[in-house]
Scaffold this motif. Structure first.
Motif: not given
Lengths: 145, 505
Positions: B198-202
């Motif tokens: 999930i990109p937001e969690l990077y």
């Protein structure tokens, strides 16, 4: 039976311990990305396992979550999730109006009487946040600008 | 720069720029409002407002957010005295004698002594903060990763042990916070950890949606269970705010004792305003020649705890500003605000950002005076605000939380995170777990990991590095003693239970 939070923490610790092991623990000379997570997960795992073993059971589920109150809480949670889904599409004003209208209704205000406060809350909050520099989604009413 | 020159520099930067002064005023005003209104604490309010400070300077942002904290301490007493509902956890104890005074027609002097006591204690604490922070920050310049690791460990353990609930549950929440904070990129290797694609969690999970979920949404959900309408009996007629000479004579000792207790406990992790107010009340009751008056409207029962909670609020800033370690959950929010603005609180704050350090200290002196003005002549305004029905406030508080979470990254992903942690917070409250250790663990986790890994790198994997340095060794021995004490209590209880079971058998 122990409380559900403890069971959740126990499962969380197992999940993160396995995940941290897969990430790589490295060595004490060069700790890997999973080193600290693994240590923390293991301590949590032992703590929660200890409580699972020795706790004589906390509050029963039906006492912790009374049926009538839980129904209201679930309705609000569903409403909040729908709000998050609706806001980018319908825009801030419309989705906030629907949310506040529903929450006022849920708090005992008659459905027709809840309209005016909902409109006021939506408009005032929109104006305040926009003035504070927040970019709120306008949704399909963007053309009104 | 000496303390006197530094303070002058700070006053110049606050008073010289009308915007800085405005943000100081806005902070204490919002803080008082937050304290007056039950249902939204300073953590929630800070969470909502952090995203709106992105466009401001670090000084303006911190001055406003800190103002919310100590402003809430002033405002909390108003509801405790007039409505018997504490607006703040730190004002819970004020309800006992404050409300009794209001019933006896002495709401005015109760509010007056609470505000004046808070002002005196706040000012004493700011002077102590000014005098202690600078030498402590200078000493902390010699600290390395092992010392910081030991200090963070001590902070987390003390917080869990001193907190209100079960130590075991607090430690578990702390560990859960630490683990979840590691979602995102690894600081050394740059590889994603538990991001699940999930990109937001990077970038990791943001502190704002987590704190607002745990402290804002969960409380609103809990209130939603039972509330259709809470009818409040508000004492609207508040007269004679200035305490009489007799009141002064009775309260002066309590104010001074409260100030000292608050300051000492505020510095400790987990101490802060709440614990200070409770301890101050019990001490006042013990030292009083007429303890039977307590619970029946004793002015010392208002003056002591109110002074202690303000002094405690200020005292909690000492470890944050001097060492860069937040001792409680509100300070953890302030710590995050510092980081968001690219300023690292701690010993280097004094040398790298002297304008911020001295500006913050100067703003406390000014903020305290503003609060005295806001809380004495304008008490009628706060009484009117108390009359707003909760059923109207309820949707407004939800909207504030939702927009606060959204505006961090302009993404609905943060709203989902906030709802998720709101549900988590709602469930853990039911079983006696607290959100505060979770947040503290969450905020301190990166500091813990960085310093632990750096220490091991420095020593080529030798764990004895933590014991070979005097400061870290002393601090870790303290942690060890805390753990031993906890285990001793646990085994004592276990043995008692075993003996009871044996007798029954």
């Amino acid at each position: 039976m122990s409380d559900i939070v403890n069971i959740f923490l126990f499962l969380l610790a197992i999940f993160f311990a396995i995940g941290a092991y897969r990430l790589g623990l490295g060595s004490p000379e060069a700790p890997g990305p999973g080193f600290v997570i693994f240590l923390a997960s293991m301590v949590l795992l032992i703590s929660s396992a200890h409580r699972l073993q020795f706790s004589k059971g906390d509050i029963p589920l039906r006492l912790a979550f009374p049926r009538k109150g839980l129904k209201r809480v679930l309705l609000i949670i569903i409403c909040l999730l729908l709000y998050a889904k609706l806001m980018p599409v319908a825009g801030y004003l419309l989705s906030t109006f629907i949310l506040t209208w529903f929450l006022l209704f849920l708090n005992g205000i008659k459905i027709h009487r809840a309209v005016v406060p909902s409109v006021i809350i939506s408009l005032l909050s929109w104006y305040t946040f926009v003035r504070l520099g927040c970019e709120l989604p306008e949704g399909f009413i963007d053309f009104l600008r | 720069m000496g303390i006197f020159e530094g303070l002058l520099f700070g006053f110049k930067s606050i008073l010289g720029d009308p915007y800085n002064l405005f943000f100081c005023f806005a902070g204490v005003l919002i803080g008082t409002l937050v304290g007056v209104l039950p249902g939204l604490g300073p953590v929630g309010a800070m969470g909502i407002l952090i995203p709106f400070t992105f466009h401001t300077t670090p000084l303006q942002s911190i001055v406003m957010l800190a103002g919310i904290y100590y402003g809430a301490m002033y405002g909390g007493s108003t509801t405790s005295i007039l409505v018997r509902i504490p607006g703040e956890a730190a004002s819970v104890i004020t309800v006992i004698d404050g409300y009794q005074m209001a019933l006896q027609g002495r709401a005015g002097p109760a509010l007056g002594i609470a505000a004046i006591g808070s002002f005196i204690a706040g000012t004493i604490a700011v002077v102590a903060l000014t005098l202690v922070s600078v030498p402590l920050a200078n000493a902390a310049l010699h600290f390395g990763p092992p010392e910081y690791f030991a200090l963070v460990c001590a902070g987390l353990f003390t917080f869990a042990c001193v907190g209100q609930g079960s130590t075991h549950k607090a430690l578990m929440m702390c560990l859960a916070g630490i683990i979840l904070a590691y979602i995102g990129l690894d600081p050394v290797y740059g590889s994603p950890r538990f991001a699940s694609g999930i990109p937001e969690l990077y970038d990791g999970i943001g502190i704002v949606p987590v704190a607002m979920g745990l402290f804002g949404i969960s409380e609103l959900l809990e209130n939603a269970e039972k509330v259709v309408e809470q009818k409040r009996d508000v004492f609207s007629k508040v007269r004679n705010i200035w305490p009489t000479v007799r009141d002064w004579m009775q309260a002066r000792g309590a104010i001074l004792r409260g100030s000292v207790i608050g300051l000492c406990l505020g510095v400790l992790p987990g101490g802060g305003a709440v614990l200070s107010s409770f301890i101050s009340y019990s001490i006042e009751k013990k030292v009083s020649k007429t303890p039977e008056r307590f619970g029946k409207g004793a002015i010392e029962g208002v003056a002591g705890p109110e002074s202690a909670n303000n002094s405690g609020a200020m005292g909690a800033l000492i470890p944050l500003l001097a060492l860069g370690i937040p001792p409680n959950v509100v300070m953890a929010m302030l710590f995050s605000a510092f980081l968001i603005h690219g300023v690292q609180p701690g010993p280097l704050l004094l040398t790298d950002h002297p304008d911020v350090f001295w500006g913050i200290l100067a703003s406390f002196y000014i903020g305290n005076i503003m609060l005295l003005i806001l809380n004495l002549p304008l008490i009628g305004m706060w009484v009117q605000i108390l009359k707003i029905p909760y059923k109207l406030l309820f949707p407004i508080l939800f909207v504030l939380c939702l927009v606060g979470a959204y505006s961090v990254n302009h993404s609905t992903f943060d709203i989902y995170i906030m709802i998720l942690f709101g549900i988590f917070g709602y469930i853990i409250r039911k079983y006696g777990y607290e959100g505060a250790p979770f947040i503290l663990g969450f905020v301190l986790a990166p500091l813990l990991e960085d310093n632990f890994r750096q220490s091991l790198l420095m020593s080529n994997g030798n764990f004895l590095i933590f014991l070979s340095r005097p400061i870290s060794c002393t601090v870790l021995i303290f942690v060890f003693v805390l753990v031993l004490l906890g285990l001793f209590t646990f085994f004592k209880r276990w043995r008692e239970k075993y003996n009871q079971f044996k007798e029954k058998a």
